[in-house]
Scaffold this motif. Sequence first.
Motif, PDB file in Angstrom:
ATOM      1  N   THR A 221       0.766  -1.288   0.040  1.00 22.60           N
ATOM      2  CA  THR A 221       0.098  -0.092   0.051  1.00 22.60           C
ATOM      3  C   THR A 221       0.734   1.122   0.070  1.00 22.60           C
ATOM      4  N   LEU A 222       1.905   1.450   0.683  1.00 23.43           N
ATOM      5  CA  LEU A 222       2.859   2.364   0.935  1.00 23.43           C
ATOM      6  C   LEU A 222       3.912   2.548  -0.383  1.00 23.43           C
ATOM      7  N   ASN A 223       3.620   1.594  -1.335  1.00 24.55           N
ATOM      8  CA  ASN A 223       4.626   1.646  -2.280  1.00 24.55           C
ATOM      9  C   ASN A 223       4.651   2.772  -3.308  1.00 24.55           C
ATOM     10  N   ALA A 224       3.518   3.584  -3.206  1.00 23.62           N
ATOM     11  CA  ALA A 224       3.486   4.736  -4.222  1.00 23.62           C
ATOM     12  C   ALA A 224       4.082   5.861  -3.618  1.00 23.62           C
ATOM     13  N   ARG A 225       4.684   6.004  -2.258  1.00 24.22           N
ATOM     14  CA  ARG A 225       5.326   7.041  -1.891  1.00 24.22           C
ATOM     15  C   ARG A 225       6.928   6.967  -2.227  1.00 24.22           C
ATOM     16  N   GLY A 226       7.590   7.991  -2.083  1.00 23.31           N
ATOM     17  CA  GLY A 226       8.971   7.998  -2.388  1.00 23.31           C
ATOM     18  C   GLY A 226       9.443   7.426  -3.759  1.00 23.31           C
ATOM     19  N   THR A 227      10.587   6.778  -3.822  1.00 26.32           N
ATOM     20  CA  THR A 227      11.235   6.559  -5.194  1.00 26.32           C
ATOM     21  C   THR A 227      10.198   5.261  -5.507  1.00 26.32           C
ATOM     22  N   ALA A 228       9.846   5.153  -6.625  1.00 26.55           N
ATOM     23  CA  ALA A 228       8.749   4.020  -6.951  1.00 26.55           C
ATOM     24  C   ALA A 228       9.510   2.831  -7.084  1.00 26.55           C
ATOM     25  N   LEU A 229       8.846   1.639  -6.395  1.00 28.39           N
ATOM     26  CA  LEU A 229       9.493   0.313  -6.492  1.00 28.39           C
ATOM     27  C   LEU A 229       9.505  -0.493  -7.919  1.00 28.39           C
ATOM     28  N   LEU A 230      10.335  -1.122  -8.125  1.00 31.74           N
ATOM     29  CA  LEU A 230      10.278  -1.743  -9.344  1.00 31.74           C
ATOM     30  C   LEU A 230       9.287  -3.192  -9.075  1.00 31.74           C
ATOM     31  N   ALA A 231       8.752  -3.621 -10.285  1.00 29.63           N
ATOM     32  CA  ALA A 231       7.910  -4.837  -9.925  1.00 29.63           C
ATOM     33  C   ALA A 231       9.030  -5.952  -9.310  1.00 29.63           C
ATOM     34  N   SER A 232      10.127  -6.005  -9.673  1.00 33.60           N
ATOM     35  CA  SER A 232      10.976  -6.915  -9.221  1.00 33.60           C
ATOM     36  C   SER A 232      11.380  -6.686  -7.546  1.00 33.60           C
ATOM     37  N   ASP A 233      11.402  -5.556  -7.181  1.00 35.23           N
ATOM     38  CA  ASP A 233      11.458  -5.203  -5.890  1.00 35.23           C
ATOM     39  C   ASP A 233      10.250  -5.849  -4.968  1.00 35.23           C
ATOM     40  N   LEU A 234       9.290  -5.756  -5.673  1.00 32.81           N
ATOM     41  CA  LEU A 234       7.748  -6.164  -4.734  1.00 32.81           C
ATOM     42  C   LEU A 234       7.849  -7.574  -4.811  1.00 32.81           C
ATOM     43  N   ILE A 235       8.212  -8.430  -5.886  1.00 29.89           N
ATOM     44  CA  ILE A 235       8.275  -9.540  -5.923  1.00 29.89           C
ATOM     45  C   ILE A 235       9.487 -10.217  -4.945  1.00 29.89           C
ATOM     46  N   LYS A 236      10.542  -9.648  -4.816  1.00 23.75           N
ATOM     47  CA  LYS A 236      11.694  -9.889  -4.035  1.00 23.75           C
ATOM     48  C   LYS A 236      11.075  -9.877  -2.579  1.00 23.75           C
ATOM     49  N   ASN A 237      10.411  -8.910  -2.170  1.00 21.45           N
ATOM     50  CA  ASN A 237       9.750  -8.463  -0.988  1.00 21.45           C
ATOM     51  C   ASN A 237       8.837  -9.882  -0.612  1.00 21.45           C
ATOM     52  N   LEU A 238       7.983 -10.213  -1.520  1.00 20.55           N
ATOM     53  CA  LEU A 238       6.880 -11.085  -1.373  1.00 20.55           C
ATOM     54  C   LEU A 238       7.458 -12.460  -1.202  1.00 20.55           C
ATOM     55  N   ILE A 239       8.508 -12.866  -2.067  1.00 23.39           N
ATOM     56  CA  ILE A 239       9.259 -13.949  -1.976  1.00 23.39           C
ATOM     57  C   ILE A 239       9.903 -14.341  -0.512  1.00 23.39           C
ATOM     58  N   PHE A 240      10.756 -13.416   0.007  1.00 21.86           N
ATOM     59  CA  PHE A 240      11.681 -13.538   0.949  1.00 21.86           C
ATOM     60  C   PHE A 240      10.585 -13.434   2.288  1.00 21.86           C
ATOM     61  N   ARG A 241       9.656 -12.504   2.405  1.00 20.56           N
ATOM     62  CA  ARG A 241       8.794 -12.595   3.452  1.00 20.56           C
ATOM     63  C   ARG A 241       8.129 -13.847   3.734  1.00 20.56           C
ATOM     64  N   THR A 242       7.590 -14.508   2.508  1.00 21.20           N
ATOM     65  CA  THR A 242       7.045 -15.642   2.672  1.00 21.20           C
ATOM     66  C   THR A 242       8.082 -16.864   3.101  1.00 21.20           C
ATOM     67  N   LEU A 243       9.081 -16.882   2.678  1.00 19.26           N
ATOM     68  CA  LEU A 243      10.015 -17.669   3.015  1.00 19.26           C
ATOM     69  C   LEU A 243      10.454 -17.420   4.445  1.00 19.26           C
ATOM     70  N   GLN A 244      10.671 -16.362   4.902  1.00 22.75           N
ATOM     71  CA  GLN A 244      11.083 -15.934   6.362  1.00 22.75           C
ATOM     72  C   GLN A 244       9.994 -16.257   7.472  1.00 22.75           C
ATOM     73  N   GLY A 245       8.674 -16.199   6.962  1.00 20.96           N
ATOM     74  CA  GLY A 245       7.443 -16.507   7.748  1.00 20.96           C
ATOM     75  C   GLY A 245       7.338 -18.192   8.091  1.00 20.96           C
ATOM     76  N   ALA A 246       8.070 -18.728   7.035  1.00 21.02           N
ATOM     77  CA  ALA A 246       7.935 -20.181   7.128  1.00 21.02           C
ATOM     78  C   ALA A 246       9.283 -20.592   7.738  1.00 21.02           C
ATOM     79  N   SER A 247      10.112 -19.917   8.420  1.00 20.32           N
ATOM     80  CA  SER A 247      11.502 -20.220   8.608  1.00 20.32           C
ATOM     81  C   SER A 247      12.375 -20.850   7.886  1.00 20.32           C
ATOM     82  N   ARG A 248      12.208 -20.601   6.607  1.00 20.33           N
ATOM     83  CA  ARG A 248      13.274 -21.278   5.538  1.00 20.33           C
ATOM     84  C   ARG A 248      14.406 -20.286   5.869  1.00 20.33           C
ATOM     85  N   PRO A 249      15.593 -21.042   5.226  1.00 21.93           N
ATOM     86  CA  PRO A 249      17.051 -20.450   5.526  1.00 21.93           C
ATOM     87  C   PRO A 249      16.986 -19.249   4.406  1.00 21.93           C
TER      88      PRO A 249
END
Length: 701
Positions: A221-249
Amino acid sequence: MEARPRTLKSVFHPNVRLEVPLFQRRYVWTAEQQWEPLWEDVLATLERMRGDDSLPHFMGAIVLEHVRRPHGSIEVRQVIDGQQRLTTLQLMTAAVRDVAVELGASTRTVKRLGVLLENDPEIIDSADDVFRLWPTNADRADFRAVLTGAHRRSCAADAGSSRIVGAYLWFMREVERWLEPVAPDERADRIDELTTVIADGLETVVIDLGPEDNAQVIFETLNARGTALLASDLIKNLIFRTLQGASRPSDHLYEKHWRPLEEDHWRTEVRQGRLMRPRLDAFVGHFLVVHLQREVQAHQLFSSLRDHVGRSADRAEEVLVELSRYAQVYDRIERREDLTEREVASLERLAIADTQTVQPLLLWLFANHAGPERARALAALESYLVRRAICRLSGKNYNRIFLDLLRRLTNGEGAPGEFVTSYLARQGSDSGVWPSDEELERSILILPAYKLLKRAKLNQVLVALEEQSRGPRTESVRLTGKLSVEHLVPQQWQDNWPLAVPGGPSDDAAERDALLHTLGNLTLLTQPLNSAISNGSWDRKRAEITQLSSLRLNSGLPVVFGNESVRARGRYLASLAAAVWRRPPLALGQTTYVDEAERDLRPDREGARPRPSRAPQSTPSASGRRRDIAAHIAHAFADLPVGSFLTVSQIRNTPSPEYEGTAPSAGAISARLFPASGPMTLVGVVPDQRNGVRGARKTAA
């Protein structure tokens, strides 16, 4: 969720560590967009506080998420939003601290700045815990070096490509420049004032997320503020937050699979059609088509992957591993590494078709096949696309065709070499047909290739034909110099090219105009030779070309070069094209008839050109749309040098976006150039006549 205003002294609170998670993007702020406005705000706040205005300067909001740590460990918050701002404030504070040290400022001032940057070393668990802010993985080495003083006496050049070091050095220079007018014995006091502003005069709203708050949704939701994120930035955030939430390395997976994608060349801009996009986003788009087996638009990259991953850590890890594997393949394709000469040539020639829709299929081929199978599939794709490009057949169905082909190949319906060839050969619709040799020749003979294709594409076509013309007993010549496309019968043929040649046939003027831009009248020459003989007579031009050109395409030119010679040369080039881009024989009863309505006769553009201003004048089309005669005339002269002359007939026969698939009347053009009353108002051309033939001459706009 709690939200409350805090000064920086409270944000960088003793014994609290702010961590930017690895799935956040790197530091990207720049001097022009962010550092300079921030520094101006700081100095403006200092001036206000001198005038007893103690109201802090508000710097926006940051979002933090509590991280559970063992009892007795230093308290940690993850930065969900605001990491660019917080990192910049830390770098500015470090720069002020280091200038203060060099000036011999009071111990109190240096300590006040230091406590904003570092935790008490007595309570930390590891050496890096000393830093109050800890940026994302890719920036940590540079951040550590800056805060430990490694760049204290660096010059600007030492920053290299690091934004972290660059920001620190920029603020150091600005602080020193700000102090220059101040007397040396007063500079320490000024630094003390600046320290007070940094600690107490800058305020931000801190939003602390509770256990029930969805950090991922808030981040998006806050992505619109500041320097716009790339789609790949959002994808990176999604993947690693999901992995971190499942206690993956996640740290290990990041280092192995994502860190290579943080290199600067993945953020360089590449062209996709008419748009420029970051290289990483362009690649991710092609990868998702392969991985999801469906069309994914540029604006759907993140949402498509989010829907696919859901909350599944298994899917997130699978995507990450495959993304990494395909990225290496994509890199090798772009760098032309570990490819055969034939594969490199095919990839270069595919640019003639100028379509991105085939890229996912190519990515899959190079990631999963090698040897003869891949080579045969690649040759079929090259032939299919280049033949259609030469014939100017529409690419509107390419996304459907190549996606269906990709699905069938991934479903194991056949070996790539045989299956790609047979699949393309079976395409019978007007929008998908693989042109036959006869259709290829017909298109080469009638289409004005010079007007329809970009120069780079024409150059590639002619180079391929030149290479094909060299047999096994012909000396090999490497075409390394820059060659330009030249007309044999010049565009301004009226001056030195009579229609009737003694002892030869008499050419028709309209037919000559129609043949002028066809492939049979085009060749490759060096630019100096091209300029020297451009509009000269054929005797001189032929002698110069024969003597100075080493290309096979320029050998055996006839003594008389008229309309029939252009057609004969066109047929010869068509035979070379059919040999370069081979097509399987037609099946019994199969035809490759091309509906003329399927041809895209709009010229390719080298880039947006400013059009000269002109008075509006238009003529109605059959569909009722008003078409602009002035725009058509301007388009006809767009690629020509000043002084060029075109007849009314030549102007009429030049394809333009204003008259797609048709042409204006010669009478309308003549009336526009030679109005019955009033002045001629076109800019950039003047009406002219050559040998009694009406036309126009290009002038400097």
